[in-house]
Design a protein around this motif. Structure first.
Motif, PDB file in Angstrom:
ATOM      1  N   MET A  60       0.876  -1.156   0.024  1.00 55.83           N
ATOM      2  CA  MET A  60       0.282  -0.148   0.018  1.00 55.83           C
ATOM      3  C   MET A  60       0.945   1.308  -0.156  1.00 55.83           C
ATOM      4  O   MET A  60       1.981   1.512   0.883  1.00 55.83           O
ATOM      5  CB  MET A  60      -0.886  -0.147   1.235  1.00 55.83           C
ATOM      6  N   ARG A  61       0.839   2.163  -0.917  1.00 55.97           N
ATOM      7  CA  ARG A  61       1.388   3.392  -1.039  1.00 55.97           C
ATOM      8  C   ARG A  61       0.552   4.522  -1.341  1.00 55.97           C
ATOM      9  O   ARG A  61      -0.182   4.489  -2.018  1.00 55.97           O
ATOM     10  CB  ARG A  61       2.448   3.057  -2.123  1.00 55.97           C
ATOM     11  N   ARG A  62       1.252   5.772  -0.525  1.00 51.35           N
ATOM     12  CA  ARG A  62       0.434   6.909  -0.628  1.00 51.35           C
ATOM     13  C   ARG A  62       0.387   7.448  -2.031  1.00 51.35           C
ATOM     14  O   ARG A  62       1.319   7.397  -2.874  1.00 51.35           O
ATOM     15  CB  ARG A  62       0.805   8.037   0.314  1.00 51.35           C
ATOM     16  N   ARG A  63      -0.704   7.866  -2.600  1.00 53.56           N
ATOM     17  CA  ARG A  63      -0.897   8.427  -3.870  1.00 53.56           C
ATOM     18  C   ARG A  63      -0.134   9.619  -4.209  1.00 53.56           C
ATOM     19  O   ARG A  63      -0.110  10.212  -3.180  1.00 53.56           O
ATOM     20  CB  ARG A  63      -2.119   8.717  -4.332  1.00 53.56           C
ATOM     21  N   LYS A  64       0.314  10.050  -5.157  1.00 52.63           N
ATOM     22  CA  LYS A  64       1.154  11.221  -5.442  1.00 52.63           C
ATOM     23  C   LYS A  64      -0.045  12.125  -6.084  1.00 52.63           C
ATOM     24  O   LYS A  64      -1.032  11.798  -6.259  1.00 52.63           O
ATOM     25  CB  LYS A  64       1.994  11.075  -6.611  1.00 52.63           C
ATOM     26  N   LYS A  65       0.135  13.281  -5.293  1.00 50.73           N
ATOM     27  CA  LYS A  65      -0.776  14.398  -5.343  1.00 50.73           C
ATOM     28  C   LYS A  65      -0.642  15.150  -6.665  1.00 50.73           C
ATOM     29  O   LYS A  65       0.314  15.307  -7.191  1.00 50.73           O
ATOM     30  CB  LYS A  65      -0.531  15.483  -4.227  1.00 50.73           C
TER      31      LYS A  65
END
Length: 83
Positions: free
Chosen positions: A78-83
């Motif tokens: 699980m990885r944070r989405r790029k803004k």
């Protein structure tokens, strides 16, 4: 996903595209020549569940998906989405 797409050449799959991810797991199982019964033993996930996911009849729980993916040599990240 096109019928001719070779899923063994792709290293990363978006789990929001569940049918494609399930197809990738199925393709990897076949590439490894791993019988479903062996996958069931190693992952602890019932083969009927795997067939139901692949056929789009049911959705896997996160724990079951991770167990099958790891059994077939994938990591689930699980990885944070790029803004």
């Amino acid at each position: 996903m096109s019928a001719a797409e070779d899923l063994s050449l792709i290293d990363e799959f978006d789990l929001s595209q569940q049918r494609r991810a399930m197809s990738a797991l199925q393709a990897e199982r076949q590439r490894l020549s791993m019988p479903v019964a062996v996958m069931e033993l190693k992952s602890g996930v019932c083969m009927n569940s795997f067939y139901a996911w692949h056929g789009g009849l049911r959705e896997p729980t996160l724990g079951c998906l991770v167990a099958v993916a790891q059994t077939l040599g994938f990591d689930v990240i699980m990885r944070r989405r790029k803004k």
